[in-house]
Write a protein that holds these residues in place. Sequence first.
Motif, PDB file in Angstrom:
ATOM      1  N   VAL A  96       0.806  -1.051  -0.005  1.00  0.00           N
ATOM      2  CA  VAL A  96       0.204   0.052  -0.005  1.00  0.00           C
ATOM      3  C   VAL A  96       1.109   1.178   0.037  1.00  0.00           C
ATOM      4  CG1 VAL A  96      -1.840   1.234   1.385  1.00  0.00           C
ATOM      5  CG2 VAL A  96      -1.835  -1.062   1.087  1.00  0.00           C
ATOM      6  N   ASN A  97       2.097   1.205   0.965  1.00  0.00           N
ATOM      7  CA  ASN A  97       2.771   2.266   0.893  1.00  0.00           C
ATOM      8  C   ASN A  97       4.133   2.319   0.169  1.00  0.00           C
ATOM      9  OD1 ASN A  97       1.077   3.922   2.723  1.00  0.00           O
ATOM     10  ND2 ASN A  97       1.784   2.209   4.168  1.00  0.00           N
ATOM     11  N   SER A  98       4.260   1.501  -0.763  1.00  0.00           N
ATOM     12  CA  SER A  98       5.583   1.304  -1.766  1.00  0.00           C
ATOM     13  C   SER A  98       5.396   1.556  -3.081  1.00  0.00           C
ATOM     14  CB  SER A  98       5.883  -0.511  -1.384  1.00  0.00           C
ATOM     15  OG  SER A  98       6.780  -0.590  -2.336  1.00  0.00           O
ATOM     16  N   THR A  99       6.553   2.027  -3.550  1.00  0.00           N
ATOM     17  CA  THR A  99       6.499   1.941  -4.929  1.00  0.00           C
ATOM     18  C   THR A  99       6.857   0.892  -5.893  1.00  0.00           C
ATOM     19  OG1 THR A  99       9.063   2.369  -4.856  1.00  0.00           O
ATOM     20  CG2 THR A  99       7.670   4.369  -4.640  1.00  0.00           C
ATOM     21  N   GLU A 100       7.021  -0.123  -5.344  1.00  0.00           N
ATOM     22  CA  GLU A 100       7.110  -1.743  -5.849  1.00  0.00           C
ATOM     23  C   GLU A 100       5.728  -2.217  -5.582  1.00  0.00           C
ATOM     24  OE1 GLU A 100      10.804  -3.457  -4.669  1.00  0.00           O
ATOM     25  OE2 GLU A 100      11.624  -1.927  -5.373  1.00  0.00           O
TER      26      GLU A 100
END
Length: 254
Positions: A96-100
């Motif tokens: 949810v809070n990742s760029t991946e």
Amino acid sequence: MATYKKRGYKPAKKNEETHTHEEHSATAEVFNTLDEGAGRTEEWVISNQKYILAGIGIVVVAVLGFLGYQQFIQQPKEVEASNEMFFAQQYFDAAVNSTEKDSLYNLALNGAAGKYGLLDIMDNYAGTQAANLAHYSAGMAYLNIQKYQEAINYLEGFKSDDPILGALAKGNIGDAFVQLNQPEDAMEFYEKAIAHSDNSFTAPKFLYKAGTLAMQMGDKESALKYFERIKSEFPETEEARTIDIFIGKAQTLE
């Protein structure tokens, strides 16, 4: 002087005796009937004793079996499923809070390092609360990696009366249908999400989405209905801050 004798006195006594005798006879007959009935019942119980005991035994075994299943099978299964869900949900939360996002959502779905993913939990722990929640998380994972039909399938498998999660599941199915360019189906699920709960978090969110979709479909009347409901029922929400602008846009629709 003649002495007057009260007539009917002795006959009355005789009638009383007769009536009393009849009452005793009737009572005796009732008791005899009851005795006969009880005797027949006893005979029936004796002759059918093994069937009665077998029936009682079946009920007892069924009750004990259910309690045993709950205590020794279902409860440990729930605990085990929850433990597995913990690891899968960690990947989901990280995504949810990742760029991946895609790779982490795939790890949440399929598992890693010998741990089950959401799909494994649904297959191996069907009927548990964790498996039900896995349907929701899997649906959301697929929605975020743009696999919209899979998102719909798993979100539809999620069952909950919870006012927030239940509404979100239905509303996110609506989002998936929007991406599939199926506005009528999307509107149906936005309506279901709105009807599921009128809480101030999900209701204005899906009223807004339903209103903007109605505008895109050229449905002025429906768009105004959704927007005006936000303004009147949820004036303190984020959606209400700019709702007058959207009401004005809807009013200009031809």
